[in-house]
Design a protein around this motif. Structure first.
Motif, PDB file in Angstrom:
ATOM      1  N   ARG A  24      41.604  35.191  33.560  1.00  0.00           N
ATOM      2  CA  ARG A  24      40.156  35.227  33.352  1.00  0.00           C
ATOM      3  C   ARG A  24      39.496  36.145  34.369  1.00  0.00           C
ATOM      4  O   ARG A  24      38.612  36.936  34.023  1.00  0.00           O
ATOM      5  CB  ARG A  24      39.585  33.816  33.462  1.00  0.00           C
ATOM      6  CG  ARG A  24      38.093  33.771  33.218  1.00  0.00           C
ATOM      7  CD  ARG A  24      37.544  32.410  33.467  1.00  0.00           C
ATOM      8  NE  ARG A  24      37.543  32.174  34.908  1.00  0.00           N
ATOM      9  CZ  ARG A  24      36.959  31.137  35.478  1.00  0.00           C
ATOM     10  NH1 ARG A  24      36.396  30.220  34.747  1.00  0.00           N
ATOM     11  NH2 ARG A  24      36.987  31.001  36.779  1.00  0.00           N
ATOM     12  N   ASP A  25      39.906  36.043  35.622  1.00  0.00           N
ATOM     13  CA  ASP A  25      39.320  36.889  36.657  1.00  0.00           C
ATOM     14  C   ASP A  25      39.644  38.362  36.418  1.00  0.00           C
ATOM     15  O   ASP A  25      38.787  39.227  36.590  1.00  0.00           O
ATOM     16  CB  ASP A  25      39.815  36.479  38.041  1.00  0.00           C
ATOM     17  CG  ASP A  25      39.298  35.118  38.454  1.00  0.00           C
ATOM     18  OD1 ASP A  25      38.236  34.702  37.927  1.00  0.00           O
ATOM     19  OD2 ASP A  25      39.952  34.467  39.279  1.00  0.00           O
ATOM     20  N   VAL A  27      40.216  39.803  33.556  1.00  0.00           N
ATOM     21  CA  VAL A  27      39.416  40.262  32.415  1.00  0.00           C
ATOM     22  C   VAL A  27      37.983  40.513  32.846  1.00  0.00           C
ATOM     23  O   VAL A  27      37.377  41.520  32.463  1.00  0.00           O
ATOM     24  CB  VAL A  27      39.485  39.235  31.261  1.00  0.00           C
ATOM     25  CG1 VAL A  27      38.440  39.518  30.202  1.00  0.00           C
ATOM     26  CG2 VAL A  27      40.868  39.234  30.638  1.00  0.00           C
ATOM     27  N   HIS A  28      37.419  39.612  33.655  1.00  0.00           N
ATOM     28  CA  HIS A  28      36.045  39.804  34.125  1.00  0.00           C
ATOM     29  C   HIS A  28      35.917  41.091  34.936  1.00  0.00           C
ATOM     30  O   HIS A  28      34.932  41.820  34.786  1.00  0.00           O
ATOM     31  CB  HIS A  28      35.601  38.611  34.980  1.00  0.00           C
ATOM     32  CG  HIS A  28      35.107  37.464  34.173  1.00  0.00           C
ATOM     33  ND1 HIS A  28      33.774  37.223  33.961  1.00  0.00           N
ATOM     34  CD2 HIS A  28      35.768  36.494  33.514  1.00  0.00           C
ATOM     35  CE1 HIS A  28      33.636  36.150  33.206  1.00  0.00           C
ATOM     36  NE2 HIS A  28      34.835  35.681  32.926  1.00  0.00           N
ATOM     37  N   ILE A  29      36.881  41.374  35.772  1.00  0.00           N
ATOM     38  CA  ILE A  29      36.817  42.580  36.600  1.00  0.00           C
ATOM     39  C   ILE A  29      36.998  43.837  35.758  1.00  0.00           C
ATOM     40  O   ILE A  29      36.233  44.803  35.872  1.00  0.00           O
ATOM     41  CB  ILE A  29      37.848  42.514  37.731  1.00  0.00           C
ATOM     42  CG1 ILE A  29      37.482  41.386  38.704  1.00  0.00           C
ATOM     43  CG2 ILE A  29      37.946  43.844  38.468  1.00  0.00           C
ATOM     44  CD1 ILE A  29      38.576  41.044  39.686  1.00  0.00           C
ATOM     45  N   GLY A  32      34.181  44.160  33.095  1.00  0.00           N
ATOM     46  CA  GLY A  32      32.946  44.383  33.825  1.00  0.00           C
ATOM     47  C   GLY A  32      32.839  45.814  34.324  1.00  0.00           C
ATOM     48  O   GLY A  32      31.761  46.415  34.297  1.00  0.00           O
ATOM     49  N   VAL A  65      26.174  42.424  35.696  1.00  0.00           N
ATOM     50  CA  VAL A  65      27.595  42.798  35.667  1.00  0.00           C
ATOM     51  C   VAL A  65      28.169  42.848  37.080  1.00  0.00           C
ATOM     52  O   VAL A  65      29.283  42.367  37.326  1.00  0.00           O
ATOM     53  CB  VAL A  65      27.789  44.156  34.935  1.00  0.00           C
ATOM     54  CG1 VAL A  65      29.191  44.678  35.115  1.00  0.00           C
ATOM     55  CG2 VAL A  65      27.460  44.010  33.459  1.00  0.00           C
ATOM     56  N   ASP A  68      28.784  39.357  38.250  1.00  0.00           N
ATOM     57  CA  ASP A  68      29.952  38.772  37.586  1.00  0.00           C
ATOM     58  C   ASP A  68      31.255  39.282  38.210  1.00  0.00           C
ATOM     59  O   ASP A  68      32.179  38.503  38.456  1.00  0.00           O
ATOM     60  CB  ASP A  68      29.913  39.090  36.091  1.00  0.00           C
ATOM     61  CG  ASP A  68      31.057  38.438  35.339  1.00  0.00           C
ATOM     62  OD1 ASP A  68      31.256  37.219  35.500  1.00  0.00           O
ATOM     63  OD2 ASP A  68      31.763  39.155  34.600  1.00  0.00           O
ATOM     64  N   ILE A  69      31.318  40.573  38.480  1.00  0.00           N
ATOM     65  CA  ILE A  69      32.515  41.149  39.107  1.00  0.00           C
ATOM     66  C   ILE A  69      32.691  40.569  40.512  1.00  0.00           C
ATOM     67  O   ILE A  69      33.806  40.209  40.914  1.00  0.00           O
ATOM     68  CB  ILE A  69      32.428  42.685  39.147  1.00  0.00           C
ATOM     69  CG1 ILE A  69      32.518  43.264  37.733  1.00  0.00           C
ATOM     70  CG2 ILE A  69      33.527  43.271  40.017  1.00  0.00           C
ATOM     71  CD1 ILE A  69      32.243  44.752  37.654  1.00  0.00           C
ATOM     72  N   ALA A  72      34.089  37.088  40.324  1.00  0.00           N
ATOM     73  CA  ALA A  72      35.509  37.089  39.950  1.00  0.00           C
ATOM     74  C   ALA A  72      36.377  37.471  41.143  1.00  0.00           C
ATOM     75  O   ALA A  72      37.428  36.861  41.379  1.00  0.00           O
ATOM     76  CB  ALA A  72      35.756  38.046  38.787  1.00  0.00           C
ATOM     77  N   ARG A  75      36.477  34.502  43.474  1.00  0.00           N
ATOM     78  CA  ARG A  75      37.384  33.436  42.993  1.00  0.00           C
ATOM     79  C   ARG A  75      38.829  33.791  43.301  1.00  0.00           C
ATOM     80  O   ARG A  75      39.626  32.927  43.652  1.00  0.00           O
ATOM     81  CB  ARG A  75      37.212  33.231  41.489  1.00  0.00           C
ATOM     82  CG  ARG A  75      36.044  32.366  41.115  1.00  0.00           C
ATOM     83  CD  ARG A  75      36.083  31.981  39.649  1.00  0.00           C
ATOM     84  NE  ARG A  75      36.126  33.124  38.752  1.00  0.00           N
ATOM     85  CZ  ARG A  75      35.053  33.637  38.149  1.00  0.00           C
ATOM     86  NH1 ARG A  75      33.866  33.130  38.356  1.00  0.00           N
ATOM     87  NH2 ARG A  75      35.177  34.667  37.341  1.00  0.00           N
TER      88      ARG A  75
END
Length: 88
Positions: A24-25, A27-29, A32, A65, A68-69, A72, A75
């Motif tokens: 998930r992280d 994909v977000h990076i 993003g 964005v 969000d990056i 991630a 995390r």
């Protein structure tokens, strides 16, 4: 072979690679970063064309964005060292 200071890649019981980052992280990076390029491009186009609302909307999206990056990445770095999860 691994570089000095790097841990060798682990595998789970069924042979899948184990990584410190969750999918998930990652994909977000990755998504993003692609979205950020598009948002900045559209923002510059709006600025050049004199479309103020487009520039403002893209600036707001760019902030979202980037946040969000950053979350991630945070995390990933917060994960306990030496712990891995199954990739894919």
């Amino acid at each position: 072979m691994t570089a000095e200071g790097e841990m060798p890649e682990e595998t789970s019981a069924n042979g899948k690679p184990m990584v410190a980052a969750t999918p998930r992280d990652v994909v977000h990076i990755r998504l993003g970063s692609f979205a950020l390029i598009a948002v900045i491009g559209l923002g510059v186009l709006g600025l050049v064309a004199g479309i103020t609302w487009l520039t403002v909307a893209m600036a707001v999206l760019a902030v979202i964005v980037i946040a969000d990056i950053a979350l991630a990445v945070h995390r990933q770095s917060r994960a306990a060292p030496g712990t891995t999860t199954e990739a894919g």
